[in-house]
Motif scaffolding. Structure first.
Motif, PDB file in Angstrom:
ATOM      1  N   UNK A   5       1.988  -0.699  10.100  1.00 27.59           N
ATOM      2  CA  UNK A   5       0.546  -0.806  10.275  1.00 27.59           C
ATOM      3  C   UNK A   5      -0.072   0.546  10.631  1.00 27.59           C
ATOM      4  N   UNK A   6       0.764   1.505  11.017  1.00 27.35           N
ATOM      5  CA  UNK A   6       0.269   2.856  11.311  1.00 27.35           C
ATOM      6  C   UNK A   6       0.341   3.764  10.089  1.00 27.35           C
ATOM      7  N   UNK A   7       0.776   3.224   8.951  1.00 28.31           N
ATOM      8  CA  UNK A   7       0.948   4.018   7.736  1.00 28.31           C
ATOM      9  C   UNK A   7      -0.143   3.661   6.730  1.00 28.31           C
ATOM     10  N   UNK A   8      -0.859   4.677   6.245  1.00 25.74           N
ATOM     11  CA  UNK A   8      -1.913   4.455   5.254  1.00 25.74           C
ATOM     12  C   UNK A   8      -1.325   4.388   3.844  1.00 25.74           C
ATOM     13  N   UNK A   9      -0.417   5.320   3.559  1.00 25.87           N
ATOM     14  CA  UNK A   9       0.209   5.404   2.235  1.00 25.87           C
ATOM     15  C   UNK A   9       1.685   5.716   2.423  1.00 25.87           C
ATOM     16  N   UNK A  10       2.542   5.020   1.684  1.00 23.58           N
ATOM     17  CA  UNK A  10       3.976   5.272   1.767  1.00 23.58           C
ATOM     18  C   UNK A  10       4.567   5.373   0.366  1.00 23.58           C
ATOM     19  N   UNK A  11       5.372   6.413   0.158  1.00 26.49           N
ATOM     20  CA  UNK A  11       6.139   6.557  -1.072  1.00 26.49           C
ATOM     21  C   UNK A  11       7.605   6.429  -0.707  1.00 26.49           C
ATOM     22  N   UNK A  12       8.328   5.592  -1.456  1.00 27.45           N
ATOM     23  CA  UNK A  12       9.745   5.362  -1.176  1.00 27.45           C
ATOM     24  C   UNK A  12      10.548   5.624  -2.451  1.00 27.45           C
ATOM     25  N   UNK A  13      11.282   6.731  -2.460  1.00 28.68           N
ATOM     26  CA  UNK A  13      12.136   7.134  -3.580  1.00 28.68           C
ATOM     27  C   UNK A  13      11.352   7.143  -4.906  1.00 28.68           C
ATOM     28  N   UNK A  14      10.186   7.767  -4.893  1.00 31.50           N
ATOM     29  CA  UNK A  14       9.321   7.801  -6.075  1.00 31.50           C
ATOM     30  C   UNK A  14       9.764   8.924  -7.018  1.00 31.50           C
ATOM     31  N   UNK A  15       9.985   8.566  -8.280  1.00 36.26           N
ATOM     32  CA  UNK A  15      10.362   9.538  -9.311  1.00 36.26           C
ATOM     33  C   UNK A  15       9.385   9.415 -10.474  1.00 36.26           C
ATOM     34  N   UNK A  16       9.083  10.570 -11.082  1.00 29.27           N
ATOM     35  CA  UNK A  16       8.174  10.573 -12.242  1.00 29.27           C
ATOM     36  C   UNK A  16       8.575  11.680 -13.196  1.00 29.27           C
ATOM     37  N   UNK A  17       8.801  11.305 -14.452  1.00 29.50           N
ATOM     38  CA  UNK A  17       9.176  12.253 -15.496  1.00 29.50           C
ATOM     39  C   UNK A  17       8.196  12.123 -16.651  1.00 29.50           C
TER      40      UNK A  17
END
Length: 247
Positions: A5-17
């Motif tokens: 609840x204290x996190x606005x945005x979270x990325x977890x192991x995000x990959x982009x090619x």
């Protein structure tokens, strides 16, 4: 208490090619990072480090190849394009280097545009409140051509704030401004965080701009490689020089 609840945005192991075969470019390599609510984060890195891709994936403007993106508690991956568009419209604000104001519309009309696009009629008081937030209460009837660059960017920020977004994303917001106008915009972003708890994530190449943030995140070759808390512009510039030399 849920720590999320204290996190606005979270990325977890995000990959982009992007691209295929010989033209393939990996922009993000399993990036995991959490942006806390009510804080101002600057994202920096050498050209091609993945910072713009990180912003686009975090804001739901681009879909990663793998990993999770969670904005205001909602995982973006399973959302249809229509629901993703609705989430961006209701919970996310955007400010870009180009002000993207419509030249034929007044400042007031530009600010009210996101609500009109969502099928809602903006209340005059709501528009005035947004313009007052950015110090332009008296300039609502002016066209963009009648405003300075710094004032136009503040109108763009007011437009981003009209929907009361949970997260404000800024991509090089001072890139098209002179140093005085740039400082004006950065002070405004800092004030929005300090006084209204506006969660803000900004991509910038400018160490002076980054020094307005609570945290500076450094990317290189698609990975988060460092983080500094409330650093000076000099400390940021030195870290960037080392990264660019290594790159």
């Amino acid at each position: 208490m849920d720590p999320n609840q204290h996190v606005a945005v979270q990325l977890d192991r995000v990959a982009r090619t992007y691209g295929h075969g010989s033209t393939e470019v990996t922009a993000l390599r399993e990036v995991s990072v959490a942006f806390r609510r009510g804080t101002f984060t600057a994202v920096m890195g050498p050209s091609g480090s993945g910072k713009s891709t990180l912003l686009q994936c975090a804001a739901g403007l681009d879909r990663p190849d793998s990993g999770q993106v969670i904005v205001d508690g909602v995982e973006l991956g399973p959302l249809s394009e229509a629901k993703l568009t609705a989430l961006r419209r209701e919970r996310v604000g955007f400010v870009f280097q180009a002000f993207n104001l419509l030249s034929a519309l007044s400042a007031e009309q530009n600010v009210g545009l996101p609500l009109r696009l969502a099928g809602r009629r903006p209340a005059a008081a709501q528009v005035r409140e947004s313009l007052a937030q950015v110090g332009l209460a008296e300039r609502g009837r002016h066209l963009p051509s009648q405003l300075s660059g710094g004032q136009q960017q503040r109108v763009a920020i007011a437009r981003a704030l009209i929907t009361k977004p949970r997260v404000l994303f800024a991509d090089e917001p001072t890139g098209a401004l002179d140093s005085s106008s740039g400082r004006e915009v950065l002070r405004l972003l800092r004030t929005l965080v300090d006084q209204q708890g506006q969660s803000t994530i900004m991509v910038t190449h400018d160490p002076v701009a980054a020094a307005y943030a609570d945290t500076v995140l450094f990317l290189a070759d698609g990975r988060v490689v460092d983080e500094l808390t409330r650093p000076s512009a000099q400390a940021i510039a030195e870290r960037m020089t080392r990264l660019e030399t290594a790159a």
